[in-house]
Motif scaffolding. Structure first.
Motif, PDB file in Angstrom:
ATOM      1  N   LEU A 151      -6.044  72.109  26.789  1.00  0.00           N
ATOM      2  CA  LEU A 151      -5.811  70.672  26.595  1.00  0.00           C
ATOM      3  C   LEU A 151      -6.492  70.142  25.328  1.00  0.00           C
ATOM      4  O   LEU A 151      -6.421  68.957  25.023  1.00  0.00           O
ATOM      5  N   GLY A 152      -7.205  71.008  24.639  1.00  0.00           N
ATOM      6  CA  GLY A 152      -7.905  70.595  23.405  1.00  0.00           C
ATOM      7  C   GLY A 152      -9.111  69.726  23.698  1.00  0.00           C
ATOM      8  O   GLY A 152      -9.497  68.886  22.877  1.00  0.00           O
ATOM      9  N   ALA A 153      -9.731  69.920  24.874  1.00  0.00           N
ATOM     10  CA  ALA A 153     -10.893  69.094  25.230  1.00  0.00           C
ATOM     11  C   ALA A 153     -12.129  69.520  24.442  1.00  0.00           C
ATOM     12  O   ALA A 153     -12.322  70.701  24.163  1.00  0.00           O
ATOM     13  N   ASP A 154     -12.957  68.536  24.094  1.00  0.00           N
ATOM     14  CA  ASP A 154     -14.207  68.821  23.389  1.00  0.00           C
ATOM     15  C   ASP A 154     -15.330  69.131  24.367  1.00  0.00           C
ATOM     16  O   ASP A 154     -16.286  69.824  24.036  1.00  0.00           O
ATOM     17  N   LYS A 155     -15.254  68.556  25.584  1.00  0.00           N
ATOM     18  CA  LYS A 155     -16.284  68.777  26.604  1.00  0.00           C
ATOM     19  C   LYS A 155     -15.620  68.818  27.982  1.00  0.00           C
ATOM     20  O   LYS A 155     -14.528  68.266  28.176  1.00  0.00           O
ATOM     21  N   ILE A 156     -16.320  69.435  28.912  1.00  0.00           N
ATOM     22  CA  ILE A 156     -15.932  69.351  30.321  1.00  0.00           C
ATOM     23  C   ILE A 156     -17.041  68.578  31.029  1.00  0.00           C
ATOM     24  O   ILE A 156     -18.210  68.972  30.960  1.00  0.00           O
ATOM     25  N   ALA A 157     -16.682  67.477  31.684  1.00  0.00           N
ATOM     26  CA  ALA A 157     -17.686  66.710  32.441  1.00  0.00           C
ATOM     27  C   ALA A 157     -17.540  67.055  33.916  1.00  0.00           C
ATOM     28  O   ALA A 157     -16.436  67.034  34.464  1.00  0.00           O
ATOM     29  N   THR A 158     -18.659  67.396  34.554  1.00  0.00           N
ATOM     30  CA  THR A 158     -18.616  67.701  35.988  1.00  0.00           C
ATOM     31  C   THR A 158     -19.504  66.716  36.754  1.00  0.00           C
ATOM     32  O   THR A 158     -20.402  66.088  36.183  1.00  0.00           O
ATOM     33  N   GLY A 159     -19.234  66.610  38.045  1.00  0.00           N
ATOM     34  CA  GLY A 159     -19.909  65.582  38.861  1.00  0.00           C
ATOM     35  C   GLY A 159     -21.225  66.024  39.477  1.00  0.00           C
ATOM     36  O   GLY A 159     -21.655  65.415  40.453  1.00  0.00           O
ATOM     37  N   HIS A 160     -21.869  67.058  38.938  1.00  0.00           N
ATOM     38  CA  HIS A 160     -23.143  67.499  39.533  1.00  0.00           C
ATOM     39  C   HIS A 160     -24.155  66.353  39.557  1.00  0.00           C
ATOM     40  O   HIS A 160     -24.348  65.671  38.549  1.00  0.00           O
TER      41      HIS A 160
END
Ligand code: SF4
Ligand SMILES: [Zn+2]
Ligand SMILES: [Zn+2]
Length: 298
Positions: A151-160
């Protein structure tokens, strides 16, 4: 009564006894998340952030909160939902994930273990001695990274959240796994690996649940049927008991680790990742963990 105004209080913060009404709680929560974003330099202008949204309270609150904090900025949010294939559990959380993405107008991308790896998690774990969470964690990370990169994402944000972070620190202490502990710290970028950020890492689970409630956000509260089989479940119960008796234990566990890591990190230099010989994903060995597990399963 709220410490900051004359409205009724809905929460008394354990860390300092401050009582907050609904509006002041929402402001407090979002300010804390913003502080985490800023202090960790987590999100820059013009970035595309892939938010891992399962439909549980943490990831649902994360998408909602980021949407509010980033509105007016040139940052694009996309949601990625991974369907591991857990009967009687994941289908419901996927509905919740779809609902929040639709409500906010955020594009959602679905990824499933069945399509990616040829079988559901339920099928993978039949007759195996390895804990289901091990398979789930390895394949979910693998699938998320692939999807985010595509998807060309710069970061992955997770809900930890803070509870997860404290549990992870404690689990690694208990296993004596210092190397894994040090990997919890943000590290330099590696080719092919989309950097991960955890904007809710300083927020207690209970405050996240309350944030969802006061904002009328729908989430799935059912627990995964495999959760009770993991070491994490034992550690979670232990940390909850300690927190009840000695408020602030979870925060001090995380902050204590941060201080140890600052002193000791030089002893744990980051290894350069290479491309997996089978799937091309970044990994430490010649074949990545997901491909190793796939080989075993087949
Ligand atoms: S509890 Fe374990 S199996 Fe269930 S979703 Fe979480 S990591 Fe996966
Ligand atoms: Zn108030
Ligand atoms: Zn691989």
């Amino acid at each position: 009564m709220c410490t900051l105004c004359s409205s009724p209080a809905i929460i008394s913060l354990k860390r300092d006894g401050t009582r907050l009404c609904q509006d002041h709680f929402i402001s407090y929560f979002e300010a804390k998340v913003e502080e985490t974003l800023l202090s960790g330099g987590m999100i820059a202008e013009k970035e595309r952030i892939a938010v891992a949204v399962s439909g549980g309270k943490d990831s649902t609150a994360l998408l909602f909160c980021l949407y509010r904090l980033l509105s007016g900025r040139e940052v694009e949010l996309v949601a990625i939902t991974v369907d591991e294939g857990i009967a009687g559990y994941r289908d419901d959380t996927i509905q919740a994930a779809k609902a929040i993405a639709r409500q906010l107008g955020v594009k959602q991308h679905m990824v499933s273990f069945r399509e990616e790896y040829g079988q559901s998690l339920d099928r993978m774990v039949v007759g195996r001695h390895v804990a289901p969470c091990t398979y789930c964690g390895v394949f979910r990370k693998h699938a998320l990274n692939r999807a985010a990169r595509a998807l060309g994402a710069d970061k992955i944000a997770t809900g930890h959240n803070l509870d997860d972070e404290a549990q992870t620190v404690m689990m690694n202490y208990l296993k004596g796994d210092l190397e894994r502990l040090m990997r919890l710290r943000p590290r330099r970028a590696q080719k092919g690996l989309v950097p991960r950020i955890k904007p809710l890492r300083m927020m207690p689970e209970k405050e996240i649940a309350l944030y969802c409630m006061v904002n009328g956000i729908f989430f799935q509260s059912r627990e995964c049927p495999y959760a009770s089989l993991s070491l994490r479940a034992e550690v979670r119960d232990m940390m909850n008991a300690l927190e009840g008796q000695f408020p602030g234990t979870k925060l001090s566990t995380v902050q204590g680790f941060e201080r140890i890591a600052e002193v000791d990190q030089a002893r744990w230099p980051q290894i350069d990742l290479a491309a997996c010989k089978k799937c091309g994903e970044p990994c430490v060995e010649e074949i990545c963990k997901a491909c190793q597990l796939l080989q075993e399963i087949k």
